[in-house]
Design a protein around this motif. Structure first.
Motif, short mmCIF file in Angstrom:
data_model
loop_
_atom_site.label_atom_id
_atom_site.label_comp_id
_atom_site.label_asym_id
_atom_site.label_seq_id
_atom_site.Cartn_x
_atom_site.Cartn_y
_atom_site.Cartn_z
N ALA A 299 -31.43 -18.48 -19.22
CA ALA A 299 -30.92 -18.75 -20.57
C ALA A 299 -31.94 -19.57 -21.37
O ALA A 299 -32.15 -19.34 -22.56
N ALA A 300 -32.59 -20.51 -20.70
CA ALA A 300 -33.58 -21.35 -21.39
C ALA A 300 -34.79 -20.53 -21.85
O ALA A 300 -35.49 -20.91 -22.78
N LEU A 301 -35.01 -19.40 -21.19
CA LEU A 301 -36.19 -18.58 -21.50
C LEU A 301 -35.83 -17.31 -22.27
O LEU A 301 -36.71 -16.50 -22.56
N ALA A 302 -34.53 -17.17 -22.61
CA ALA A 302 -34.03 -15.88 -23.10
C ALA A 302 -34.85 -15.29 -24.24
O ALA A 302 -35.10 -14.07 -24.27
N GLY B 275 -33.80 -25.24 -6.91
CA GLY B 275 -35.23 -25.52 -7.07
C GLY B 275 -35.89 -24.48 -7.98
O GLY B 275 -35.43 -23.34 -8.07
N VAL B 276 -36.94 -24.90 -8.66
CA VAL B 276 -37.68 -23.97 -9.54
C VAL B 276 -39.17 -24.26 -9.40
O VAL B 276 -39.58 -25.43 -9.51
N LEU B 277 -39.95 -23.24 -9.14
CA LEU B 277 -41.41 -23.37 -9.17
C LEU B 277 -41.88 -22.93 -10.54
O LEU B 277 -41.54 -21.83 -10.99
N VAL B 278 -42.65 -23.80 -11.20
CA VAL B 278 -43.22 -23.42 -12.50
C VAL B 278 -44.73 -23.49 -12.39
O VAL B 278 -45.29 -24.50 -11.97
N MET B 279 -45.37 -22.38 -12.74
CA MET B 279 -46.84 -22.32 -12.75
C MET B 279 -47.26 -22.38 -14.21
O MET B 279 -47.05 -21.43 -14.97
N GLU B 280 -47.86 -23.49 -14.57
CA GLU B 280 -48.23 -23.77 -15.96
C GLU B 280 -49.68 -23.35 -16.17
O GLU B 280 -50.57 -23.80 -15.44
N PRO B 281 -49.96 -22.48 -17.15
CA PRO B 281 -51.35 -22.03 -17.29
C PRO B 281 -52.26 -23.12 -17.84
O PRO B 281 -51.84 -23.95 -18.63
N ARG B 282 -53.45 -23.14 -17.35
CA ARG B 282 -54.51 -24.01 -17.88
C ARG B 282 -55.82 -23.24 -17.75
O ARG B 282 -55.84 -22.17 -17.11
N ALA B 283 -56.88 -23.78 -18.33
CA ALA B 283 -58.16 -23.09 -18.25
C ALA B 283 -58.53 -22.90 -16.79
O ALA B 283 -58.50 -23.86 -16.02
N GLY B 284 -58.80 -21.67 -16.39
CA GLY B 284 -59.26 -21.40 -15.03
C GLY B 284 -58.16 -21.33 -13.98
O GLY B 284 -58.45 -21.32 -12.79
N GLY B 285 -56.91 -21.31 -14.39
CA GLY B 285 -55.86 -21.18 -13.37
C GLY B 285 -54.51 -21.67 -13.82
O GLY B 285 -54.14 -21.50 -14.99
N HIS B 286 -53.77 -22.26 -12.92
CA HIS B 286 -52.44 -22.77 -13.22
C HIS B 286 -52.25 -24.12 -12.55
O HIS B 286 -52.83 -24.38 -11.50
N LEU C 257 -38.74 -25.88 -20.17
CA LEU C 257 -39.00 -24.44 -20.38
C LEU C 257 -38.63 -24.02 -21.80
O LEU C 257 -39.32 -23.20 -22.42
N ALA C 258 -37.53 -24.57 -22.31
CA ALA C 258 -37.09 -24.19 -23.66
C ALA C 258 -38.13 -24.61 -24.70
O ALA C 258 -38.34 -23.92 -25.70
N GLU C 259 -38.81 -25.73 -24.45
CA GLU C 259 -39.81 -26.23 -25.42
C GLU C 259 -41.16 -25.54 -25.27
O GLU C 259 -42.00 -25.62 -26.16
#
Ligand code: GLY
Ligand code: MN
Ligand code: MN
Length: 484
Positions: free
Chosen positions: A191-194, A107-118, A172-174
């Motif tokens: 590796a995708a974020l290297a 599993g992976v939690l991804v917090m994607e930034p946006r205006a005012g938070g994630h 993540l790579a994109e």
């Protein structure tokens, strides 16, 4: 486990990834077609959020506030091979479990930034596809490993949008813009974020998450109490079977405690230390393959981990035959007095290390009193001479890890100040090694530790493990009552 045969089908002709050893090669078209259908719809539509969903949301909100405008990636980790095609039982990373309440491998939690938070997304492996055979032919197919939650079910349980984890590395790579990842858990994600991350910035994320766990919320305190309560029952189980341990070995104690941990919790929180006789002087004795003998002490350091991964960490030292000898009692009572002094120093506003210093002072005083060290005590403490027999620090933070918050900065932890909601162990000990020629012979091979789990409260502290006796007399009475 079911044995599998080697595949006859060449790798590139196999429609899906098969288990390492392959599986029933030569699936006929008819069988493949047959396996696609005839399965009931088991989707659950009535799921309630997990009990800590509100807490995980608040923890993510705090994380979001700390790292505005940055993509944050927190992996659960992957299965680790034990040998050939068997794996160690999986334990999700504490960072992932803390922020999601989920414990699924990969599993992976991804917090994607946006205006005012994630915007947070939980990437998980979805239910197995039955059309392409993945369900029964793939190593991660549900027929082999058990039913998973659908992504829709995951959304209900964890209160987060869920997506297929097989897309996460591409996503993540994109991605563009600043990113941080918690390292050390998922090589594919790293590796995708290297080319987008730096070790220093990633470390800041780990440190933040470690420090954010220093003060426990209500849910966590409840879980720690559950872990301790099960641990108390596990200690009682052990006392009841000491005669069987005497007839076999320390392993009987390890197995007895483990049974309680697996039945009431998820697991043991760390390798149980079942140290009889001189093994008690080895701080992390986990081989547990020695004899248990009447007349000697048993040092049992063990903790049940709850289903949500919070662990207890408790030690009791007890006479195998139920009665301390005079010397054993003298040493035990000194450790008890040191622990009392340590516990009394745990209160909000105290420096973290106060409890350690308080306990060490008592032990140094006793060692001088017994003639094992020359005074004055101040000099002994200044030079740390008592440490030949006290050996370790007097405690540590407790939580999702037995040694919790280990990545916190010194100023936040060891050089910090206690606050309500912190939970720590207080565990002084005295250990006289079998080959220590500087102490009288009768001391050699005696090790005593007493360890309790202490919650800092608004006005002092609460001993979460006070259901277990601590004075030498109470330990004897407790053993007598359990052994009948
Ligand atoms: N059980 C390990 C410790 O007491 O820290
Ligand atoms: Mn401990
Ligand atoms: Mn311990």
């Amino acid at each position: 486990m079911a044995e599998q045969q080697s595949p006859e089908t060449p790798e590139d002709e196999q429609p899906i990834k098969q288990r390492k050893n392959g599986l029933y090669p030569g699936v006929s078209d008819e069988l493949a077609e047959n396996m696609k259908g005839g399965w009931a719809d088991t989707e659950r539509r009535d799921l309630e959020p997990i009990a800590q969903a509100g807490h995980t949301a608040r923890r993510r909100a705090a994380l979001s506030e700390r790292f505005p405008g940055e993509r944050l990636v927190i992996p659960a980790g992957n299965l680790k091979t034990r040998s050939n095609d068997t794996e160690y039982s999986f334990r999700a990373s504490v960072e992932y479990a803390y922020l999601t309440g989920n414990q699924t491998e990969d599993g992976v939690l991804v917090m994607e930034p946006r205006a005012g938070g994630h915007d947070a997304t939980l990437y998980l492996l979805p239910r197995s596809d039955r059309e392409n055979g993945e369900f029964w032919l793939d190593g991660q197919g549900e027929l082999w490993v058990g039913r998973r939650n659908s992504l829709t079910e995951g959304e209900q349980l964890y209160g987060l949008p869920c997506a297929d984890v097989r897309t996460v590395t591409d996503t993540l790579a994109e991605a563009t813009g600043p990113v941080r990842v918690v390292r050390g858990y998922d090589a594919r994600v790293e590796a995708a974020l290297a080319d987008k991350v730096t070790a220093e910035r990633d470390e800041e994320l780990r440190v933040y998450l470690s420090e954010s766990r220093l003060v426990k919320d209500e849910f966590e305190i409840g879980e720690l109490q559950k872990a301790v309560d099960s641990t108390v029952r596990g200690f009682e189980d052990v006392v009841r079977v000491l005669d069987k341990a005497e007839a076999t070995s320390e392993r009987y104690i390890e197995g007895t405690f483990f049974l309680r941990a697996r039945v009431e919790g998820n697991d043991i929180g760390y390798g149980s230390i079942c140290a009889a006789g001189p093994h008690a002087t080895t701080l992390h004795w986990v081989r547990n393959d020695g004899p248990v003998r009447s007349g000697e002490l048993l040092l049992l350091d063990a903790g049940v981990e709850t289903h949500t991964l919070y662990t207890a960490d408790v030690t009791r030292t007890m006479p195998v035959n139920g009665t301390f000898s005079e010397l054993q009692r003298k040493i035990y009572d000194a450790v008890y007095d040191a622990q009392e002094a340590g516990i009394a120093a745990v209160r909000p506003g105290a420096k973290y290390l106060d409890f350690h210093h308080a306990a060490q002072r008592v032990l140094a005083e006793r060692l001088v009193e017994w003639g094992l060290l020359d005074g004055p005590v101040e000099k002994v403490l200044e030079l740390g001479l008592q440490r030949r027999w006290t050996l370790h620090g007097t405690g540590h933070m407790l939580g999702l890890d037995v040694h919790d918050c280990a990545s916190a900065r010194r100023e936040a932890y060891a050089e910090g100040t206690l606050e309500p909601g912190m939970c720590l162990t207080v565990e002084p000990g005295l250990y006289f090694q079998s080959d220590d020629l500087t102490v009288p012979e009768e001391y050699r091979g005696i090790g005593v530790r007493i360890e309790d789990d202490i919650l800092v409260t608004e006005d002092g502290n609460r001993n979460l493990s006070d259901a277990l006796p601590r004075t030498s007399a109470d330990v004897e009475a407790w053993m007598a009552s359990l052994r009948g």
